[in-house]
Each structure stands twice: as structure tokens, then as C-alpha cells.
Design a protein around this motif. Structure first.
Motif, PDB file in Angstrom:
ATOM      1  N   LEU A   1       0.843  -1.189   0.000  1.00 53.04           N
ATOM      2  CA  LEU A   1       0.000   0.000   0.000  1.00 53.04           C
ATOM      3  C   LEU A   1       0.882   1.244   0.000  1.00 53.04           C
ATOM      4  O   LEU A   1       2.013   1.228   0.495  1.00 53.04           O
ATOM      5  CB  LEU A   1      -0.912   0.003   1.222  1.00 53.04           C
ATOM      6  CG  LEU A   1      -2.066  -1.003   1.205  1.00 53.04           C
ATOM      7  CD1 LEU A   1      -2.683  -1.144   2.592  1.00 53.04           C
ATOM      8  CD2 LEU A   1      -3.137  -0.586   0.201  1.00 53.04           C
ATOM      9  N   GLN A   2       0.361   2.337  -0.546  1.00 57.13           N
ATOM     10  CA  GLN A   2       1.095   3.587  -0.609  1.00 57.13           C
ATOM     11  C   GLN A   2       0.906   4.381   0.682  1.00 57.13           C
ATOM     12  O   GLN A   2      -0.213   4.576   1.147  1.00 57.13           O
ATOM     13  CB  GLN A   2       0.601   4.420  -1.798  1.00 57.13           C
ATOM     14  CG  GLN A   2       0.879   3.797  -3.159  1.00 57.13           C
ATOM     15  CD  GLN A   2       2.340   3.907  -3.541  1.00 57.13           C
ATOM     16  OE1 GLN A   2       2.993   4.925  -3.295  1.00 57.13           O
ATOM     17  NE2 GLN A   2       2.880   2.854  -4.145  1.00 57.13           N
ATOM     18  N   VAL A   3       2.021   4.834   1.275  1.00 55.25           N
ATOM     19  CA  VAL A   3       1.981   5.665   2.477  1.00 55.25           C
ATOM     20  C   VAL A   3       2.911   6.867   2.275  1.00 55.25           C
ATOM     21  O   VAL A   3       3.688   6.922   1.316  1.00 55.25           O
ATOM     22  CB  VAL A   3       2.426   4.868   3.722  1.00 55.25           C
ATOM     23  CG1 VAL A   3       1.486   3.691   3.970  1.00 55.25           C
ATOM     24  CG2 VAL A   3       3.864   4.367   3.574  1.00 55.25           C
ATOM     25  N   ARG A   4       2.822   7.812   3.175  1.00 57.12           N
ATOM     26  CA  ARG A   4       3.645   9.015   3.070  1.00 57.12           C
ATOM     27  C   ARG A   4       5.126   8.684   3.222  1.00 57.12           C
ATOM     28  O   ARG A   4       5.515   7.962   4.142  1.00 57.12           O
ATOM     29  CB  ARG A   4       3.241  10.028   4.140  1.00 57.12           C
ATOM     30  CG  ARG A   4       1.841  10.610   3.919  1.00 57.12           C
ATOM     31  CD  ARG A   4       1.509  11.675   4.948  1.00 57.12           C
ATOM     32  NE  ARG A   4       0.248  12.329   4.637  1.00 57.12           N
ATOM     33  CZ  ARG A   4      -0.217  13.413   5.264  1.00 57.12           C
ATOM     34  NH1 ARG A   4       0.480  13.941   6.259  1.00 57.12           N
ATOM     35  NH2 ARG A   4      -1.376  13.950   4.896  1.00 57.12           N
ATOM     36  N   GLY A   5       5.955   9.238   2.323  1.00 59.14           N
ATOM     37  CA  GLY A   5       7.382   9.000   2.348  1.00 59.14           C
ATOM     38  C   GLY A   5       8.103   9.913   3.335  1.00 59.14           C
ATOM     39  O   GLY A   5       7.486  10.788   3.964  1.00 59.14           O
ATOM     40  N   PRO A   6       9.437   9.772   3.463  1.00 57.42           N
ATOM     41  CA  PRO A   6      10.198  10.546   4.450  1.00 57.42           C
ATOM     42  C   PRO A   6      10.165  12.048   4.206  1.00 57.42           C
ATOM     43  O   PRO A   6      10.326  12.833   5.143  1.00 57.42           O
ATOM     44  CB  PRO A   6      11.610   9.975   4.327  1.00 57.42           C
ATOM     45  CG  PRO A   6      11.658   9.341   2.965  1.00 57.42           C
ATOM     46  CD  PRO A   6      10.285   8.835   2.708  1.00 57.42           C
TER      47      PRO A   6
ATOM     48  N   GLU B   1      -1.247   8.824  10.938  1.00 55.55           N
ATOM     49  CA  GLU B   1      -0.786   9.780   9.928  1.00 55.55           C
ATOM     50  C   GLU B   1       0.398  10.590  10.442  1.00 55.55           C
ATOM     51  O   GLU B   1       0.332  11.212  11.510  1.00 55.55           O
ATOM     52  CB  GLU B   1      -1.912  10.726   9.530  1.00 55.55           C
ATOM     53  CG  GLU B   1      -1.513  11.685   8.418  1.00 55.55           C
ATOM     54  CD  GLU B   1      -2.668  12.482   7.874  1.00 55.55           C
ATOM     55  OE1 GLU B   1      -3.215  12.088   6.827  1.00 55.55           O
ATOM     56  OE2 GLU B   1      -3.037  13.503   8.501  1.00 55.55           O
ATOM     57  N   GLY B   2       1.459  10.582   9.672  1.00 56.34           N
ATOM     58  CA  GLY B   2       2.630  11.383  10.004  1.00 56.34           C
ATOM     59  C   GLY B   2       2.437  12.811   9.539  1.00 56.34           C
ATOM     60  O   GLY B   2       2.525  13.100   8.343  1.00 56.34           O
ATOM     61  N   GLN B   3       2.177  13.711  10.470  1.00 54.21           N
ATOM     62  CA  GLN B   3       1.912  15.108  10.132  1.00 54.21           C
ATOM     63  C   GLN B   3       3.103  16.006  10.420  1.00 54.21           C
ATOM     64  O   GLN B   3       3.053  17.202  10.172  1.00 54.21           O
ATOM     65  CB  GLN B   3       0.683  15.591  10.916  1.00 54.21           C
ATOM     66  CG  GLN B   3      -0.563  14.777  10.602  1.00 54.21           C
ATOM     67  CD  GLN B   3      -1.718  15.049  11.552  1.00 54.21           C
ATOM     68  OE1 GLN B   3      -1.576  15.792  12.522  1.00 54.21           O
ATOM     69  NE2 GLN B   3      -2.878  14.446  11.284  1.00 54.21           N
TER      70      GLN B   3
END
Length: 404
Positions: A174-179, A359-361
């Protein structure tokens, strides 16, 4: 040679008092969709669906029985393709009439399919080709869930419900937020979850139930005491009724998954220890993915990540050491309730992934990582087990210990 056509449409819909649904489309100009030189802009004067329910008696029943929810669908199209066409009759039938007719046929077949026993044709034919006798197949005509996929089910501590498997993220990431998502908006593939999905319960309840892990007979306590897991993350969906249902998924922490010093571990510990409901509501994220299912279900569910706490009411419970339970009230949103109604109608022919993450905000909490994921395999809600009554005194004692 004929140029391709494109259309810019505006949609209206309404529901009449007798239950009829009217959906109409018409062509409109739009500043964000100018005419492209490679296309001819067609014009749809009117296109629409008229979906009419069956005539019902004063008691609410229809001729086919109280459980029948089929309807009649009429479709009408009046359009002008504009420009020049070499062979209008052939073009119309191939590009318009036939696809529209097939869409209505597929809709009709999807409704009719619910009247029959669900059998996996690929499984049956593969078994026959491998030499299985017809008598062996006859003894198990509707094999589902893990066994239908050739996965052995553990005999202990797997919960009351078996229509699920672990999502193979290594093969289907699955696609998630990158660094660097906050600056470049780039996503990366996540091929491993931080927690393992180990069990699921599906209970039918007399009313909405919360903090189900506080019950002394809940699976959480066996996973900790008998199986030796250090921490269990429980995602609990309460489905509106009557009848009411509780779908409970149990995820156990992998080694070092909760260790601080990395983006996921730091964010997870902040989430678990936070006293801010608004932070938790704005952090817990859900990614749906329909692996196999009806066209209308795919459109209703979608694949867009969503912050559940912004759409649905959430509650949080735990003992501070061994488990954390997140309760999602699906009945708190009319939109979610409508989507649930669509999904339930096609459930026994559906495979859908439910992935959960935080979620990485902020940069320190990136890249993101999937917390846990479950694949529902042709889920059958009729397999729900009635939640047994438990003495209120014992529940109160357990809840008091959890609060401490």
C-alpha cells in the motif's frame, strides 16, 4: 478517421417519497475542463437512471417476500456526438449502446446473485483438475475464508469469525507518506505492517457495545496470558442496528515495533499516551482497498485514505500496559451508513482490505508505516455469534482495573 469524444457532465439526484431514486446527467461548460484539441466535445442533452422499488403492502412486504430488495432500473440517453462521424450506427452501438446495456445487465446479475449459494468457481474447477472426486466437493459446496485460499486456520485463539486473512503486503503493498512527504508529496510502498493480525470476532448484540476488551472473557486476555503477546491493538467497529453488530480485529505487536527512536514507534507511543482526543481523532487513518468485488462497491468504498475521526465518532480505551481498544461508531455518519448498506448487499462476493495507520503530520513521524491490515474474504454477517451476557458486577470490576 474520427476523433475521440469527451464529455463534461453535471449530475443531479433525488429520492421521491415512494422510494424512487432519480439520477440525471447533462453536459455543462466548466473552466477547469476546456475543450482539448485532440477531442471533440460531445453534448449530452439528457441522460438518467430511474430506479423504482417494488410495490409494497400496507405491512411493508412485497410480492417476493419481506427480504427482497430488488428494484427496476430504467435508463435513457439523448445525446449529440457533435462533429463528423464516418459510421454513426456502428460507432453508436459499439461505444455507447453496448457498454450501457452491459452495465445494466451486470447490475441485474449482481442483485440476482444474492439469491444463490456462494461457491468459488476457481476453487472448484482447480480441485477437479487436481484429481479431487465429486463426492469430496459435494461435502463442502461453499468453502470460504482461509480454507478457500488454502490457508490452514489455527485451532486456538483465532476469534469467533473466520472470514479473513492477513493482507500480503509484501506482494500487494500500500502507498503511504514518504520521508519527505511534507515537501515533495511523494508516497512510498509499505510492504510490512508493524502489527500482525491474529484474530477477529463478529458479534451480534442487543445494543451498541463499547470497550469489549474489558470483558473477562474477551480474547485479548488469552492472547496476553496464554500466547505471551506483549501488547494487543484492538480495532472495534460498531455497526448500527437493530440488529447491532460488533466487528473486532486483534493486532499483536511485532518485536521492537513499539520501540522509540524511529518514526513509527515515536508516533505510536505519542498516540497511546496522549490525553488529547482531538489529536487521536486527527491521527488514526484508514485505507480501504476492494480486492475483488462488484463495480458499485468499488465506487462506493474507493481507495482514498481517510482520517476516521473526522468522519466518524471514535472512543478510546485501554489498561495502559497490555492493550488499547479503538472503537469506531459507523452509525455516527449517515454517509458511512449508506456505504455500509451497499457493502452488506454484496458482502458474500466481496474481498476487501482494511488497513490502519497513524498519519505522520510532522517530519519526525515520517515515513509512515501500516499499523495492521485485515482482508475480509466474502464476509458472511449471518455467521455473527451472539455476544454472551456477562454479570454486570464482574464487568464493573474489570473496567475499574482497566481504568487504573
Amino acid at each position: 478517421w474520427t476523433k475521440a469524444r469527451d464529455f463534461v457532465l453535471e449530475r443531479y439526484w433525488m429520492t421521491l417519497e415512494n422510494g424512487t431514486v432519480v439520477i440525471t446527467y447533462r453536459s455543462v461548460p466548466h473552466p477547469r475542463a476546456p475543450v482539448h484539441p485532440s477531442y471533440v466535445r460531445g453534448n449530452i442533452w439528457m441522460m438518467g437512471f430511474l430506479i423504482t422499488p417494488q410495490v409494497r403492502t400496507s405491512k411493508g412486504a412485497c410480492d417476493e417476500g419481506p427480504q427482497d430488495t430488488s428494484c427496476w432500473v430504467d435508463m435513457c440517453v439523448h445525446f449529440d456526438p457533435e462533429g463528423w462521424l464516418t459510421r454513426m450506427p456502428k460507432y453508436f452501438h459499439q461505444r455507447w449502446a453496448y457498454p450501457l446495456l452491459m452495465r445494466l445487465v451486470l447490475l441485474r446479475d449482481a442483485v440476482d446473485r444474492r439469491k444463490y449459494v456462494t461457491v468459488d468457481p476457481q476453487l472448484m474447477f482447480s480441485a477437479l483438475q487436481s484429481g479431487a472426486s465429486t463426492s469430496m466437493l459435494a461435502r463442502a459446496p461453499s468453502v470460504k475464508g482461509k480454507k478457500a485460499l488454502g490457508v490452514e486456520e489455527p485451532e486456538e485463539n483465532t476469534g469467533t469469525w473466520g472470514d479473513w486473512i492477513n493482507v500480503p503486503l509484501d506482494k500487494e503493498p500500500l502507498q503511504v507518506r514518504g520521508p519527505n512527504y511534507l515537501t515533495d508529496k511523494a508516497k512510498i510502498e509499505c510492504k510490512e505492517a508493524a502489527f500482525d493480525m491474529v484474530a477477529a470476532d463478529l458479534f451480534q448484540t442487543e445494543g451498541r457495545v463499547v470497550h469489549i476488551a474489558s470483558r473477562p472473557d474477551n480474547l485479548v486476555h488469552r492472547l496476553i496470558k496464554d500466547d505471551g503477546h506483549q501488547f494487543v491493538f484492538v480495532v472495534h467497529f460498531t455497526l448500527p442496528g437493530p440488529p447491532y453488530y460488533s466487528l473486532v480485529a486483534y493486532f499483536v505487536a511485532k518485536p521492537d515495533s513499539m520501540t522509540v527512536g524511529n518514526s513509527f514507534g515515536d508516533l505510536l507511543n505519542k498516540f497511546l499516551n496522549s490525553e488529547s482526543k482531538s489529536f487521536r481523532d486527527g491521527c488514526f487513518k484508514f485505507i480501504p482497498r476492494v480486492v475483488s468485488g462488484n463495480f458499485f462497491v468499488r465506487k462506493a468504498v474507493g481507495t482514498t485514505p481517510a482520517i476516521l475521526g473526522k468522519k466518524l465518532a471514535q472512543e478510546y480505551y485501554g489498561d495502559g500496559e497490555t492493550y488499547f481498544e479503538l472503537v469506531v461508531d459507523v452509525g455516527s455518519s449517515s454517509v458511512a451508513g449508506s456505504i455500509l448498506g451497499v457493502v452488506k448487499g454484496y458482502a458474500t462476493s466481496l474481498e476487501i482490505d482494511l488497513a490502519f495507520l497513524l498519519e505522520g503530520q510532522e517530519e519526525e513521524f515520517l515515513p509512515e508505516k501500516i499499523l495492521g491490515a485485515i482482508r475480509l474474504v466474502k464476509p458472511d454477517i449471518t455467521k455473527a455469534v451472539p455476544l454472551p451476557d456477562y454479570p454486570l458486577s464482574e464487568l464493573a470490576q474489570t473496567s475499574s482495573k482497566s481504568a487504573k
